[in-house]
Design a protein around this motif. Sequence first.
Motif, PDB file in Angstrom:
ATOM      1  N   VAL A 146       0.823  -1.219   0.000  1.00  0.00           N
ATOM      2  CA  VAL A 146       0.000   0.000   0.000  1.00  0.00           C
ATOM      3  C   VAL A 146       0.853   1.264   0.000  1.00  0.00           C
ATOM      4  CG1 VAL A 146      -2.010  -1.075   1.065  1.00  0.00           C
ATOM      5  CG2 VAL A 146      -0.255  -0.066   2.507  1.00  0.00           C
ATOM      6  N   ASP A 147       2.091   1.146   0.468  1.00  0.00           N
ATOM      7  CA  ASP A 147       2.998   2.290   0.506  1.00  0.00           C
ATOM      8  C   ASP A 147       3.892   2.381  -0.733  1.00  0.00           C
ATOM      9  OD1 ASP A 147       4.396   0.020   1.045  1.00  0.00           O
ATOM     10  OD2 ASP A 147       5.235   0.707   2.951  1.00  0.00           O
ATOM     11  N   GLY A 148       3.666   1.484  -1.717  1.00  0.00           N
ATOM     12  CA  GLY A 148       4.441   1.493  -2.951  1.00  0.00           C
ATOM     13  C   GLY A 148       5.792   0.815  -2.852  1.00  0.00           C
ATOM     14  N   LEU A 149       6.097   0.216  -1.700  1.00  0.00           N
ATOM     15  CA  LEU A 149       7.393  -0.432  -1.499  1.00  0.00           C
ATOM     16  C   LEU A 149       7.361  -1.886  -1.948  1.00  0.00           C
ATOM     17  CD1 LEU A 149       8.263   0.951   2.054  1.00  0.00           C
ATOM     18  CD2 LEU A 149       9.175   1.710  -0.135  1.00  0.00           C
ATOM     19  N   PHE A 150       8.520  -2.379  -2.407  1.00  0.00           N
ATOM     20  CA  PHE A 150       8.642  -3.792  -2.767  1.00  0.00           C
ATOM     21  C   PHE A 150      10.042  -4.287  -2.432  1.00  0.00           C
ATOM     22  CE2 PHE A 150      10.235  -1.630  -6.496  1.00  0.00           C
ATOM     23  CZ  PHE A 150      11.301  -2.403  -6.908  1.00  0.00           C
ATOM     24  N   THR A 151      10.149  -5.602  -2.245  1.00  0.00           N
ATOM     25  CA  THR A 151      11.423  -6.291  -2.057  1.00  0.00           C
ATOM     26  C   THR A 151      11.377  -7.545  -2.903  1.00  0.00           C
ATOM     27  OG1 THR A 151      11.647  -5.470   0.212  1.00  0.00           O
ATOM     28  CG2 THR A 151      12.960  -7.404  -0.385  1.00  0.00           C
ATOM     29  N   ILE A 152      12.414  -7.755  -3.704  1.00  0.00           N
ATOM     30  CA  ILE A 152      12.463  -8.915  -4.575  1.00  0.00           C
ATOM     31  C   ILE A 152      13.876  -9.488  -4.532  1.00  0.00           C
ATOM     32  CG2 ILE A 152      13.004  -7.584  -6.663  1.00  0.00           C
ATOM     33  CD1 ILE A 152      11.109  -9.472  -8.194  1.00  0.00           C
ATOM     34  N   ARG A 153      13.965 -10.810  -4.608  1.00  0.00           N
ATOM     35  CA  ARG A 153      15.259 -11.485  -4.630  1.00  0.00           C
ATOM     36  C   ARG A 153      15.554 -11.921  -6.064  1.00  0.00           C
ATOM     37  NH1 ARG A 153      17.135 -12.638   0.412  1.00  0.00           N
ATOM     38  NH2 ARG A 153      15.610 -12.615   2.083  1.00  0.00           N
ATOM     39  N   ALA A 154      16.787 -11.670  -6.504  1.00  0.00           N
ATOM     40  CA  ALA A 154      17.185 -12.040  -7.855  1.00  0.00           C
ATOM     41  C   ALA A 154      18.534 -12.738  -7.806  1.00  0.00           C
ATOM     42  CB  ALA A 154      17.295 -10.790  -8.725  1.00  0.00           C
ATOM     43  N   LYS A 155      18.774 -13.597  -8.767  1.00  0.00           N
ATOM     44  CA  LYS A 155      20.096 -14.185  -8.910  1.00  0.00           C
ATOM     45  C   LYS A 155      21.039 -13.081  -9.350  1.00  0.00           C
ATOM     46  CE  LYS A 155      18.349 -18.677 -10.290  1.00  0.00           C
ATOM     47  NZ  LYS A 155      18.217 -19.614 -11.410  1.00  0.00           N
ATOM     48  N   SER A 156      22.273 -13.163  -8.927  1.00  0.00           N
ATOM     49  CA  SER A 156      23.209 -12.094  -9.240  1.00  0.00           C
ATOM     50  C   SER A 156      23.377 -11.893 -10.748  1.00  0.00           C
ATOM     51  CB  SER A 156      24.565 -12.364  -8.586  1.00  0.00           C
ATOM     52  OG  SER A 156      25.075 -13.608  -9.004  1.00  0.00           O
ATOM     53  N   GLY A 157      23.192 -12.931 -11.551  1.00  0.00           N
ATOM     54  CA  GLY A 157      23.290 -12.798 -12.994  1.00  0.00           C
ATOM     55  C   GLY A 157      22.081 -12.157 -13.641  1.00  0.00           C
ATOM     56  N   ASP A 158      20.953 -12.064 -12.912  1.00  0.00           N
ATOM     57  CA  ASP A 158      19.732 -11.479 -13.466  1.00  0.00           C
ATOM     58  C   ASP A 158      19.699  -9.964 -13.353  1.00  0.00           C
ATOM     59  OD1 ASP A 158      18.770 -13.966 -14.099  1.00  0.00           O
ATOM     60  OD2 ASP A 158      17.543 -14.153 -12.287  1.00  0.00           O
TER      61      ASP A 158
END
Length: 71
Positions: free
Chosen positions: A58-70
């Motif tokens: 609701v506050d527009g924030l996100f957290t996502i995990r990615a592989k270092s190559g992505d």
Amino acid sequence: MRRSFLLTTLWLLLLFLPAFLHAQVVINGHVLSETDQAPLAGISVTIKGTKTGVSTGVDGLFTIRAKSGDV
């Protein structure tokens, strides 16, 4: 003695190599409206070329995990 040290070192490298290759990066972000800079809720954020994605809160924030190559 030297040979056992080398074999132990090689064994440890082979043991931990997959962990280094699959290291992940955490990406945090904030999605805002271009016109009034208000936070945007429910926006989909994906890693290009993958099926990995999240939605903003609701506050527009996100957290996502990615592989270092992505990234």
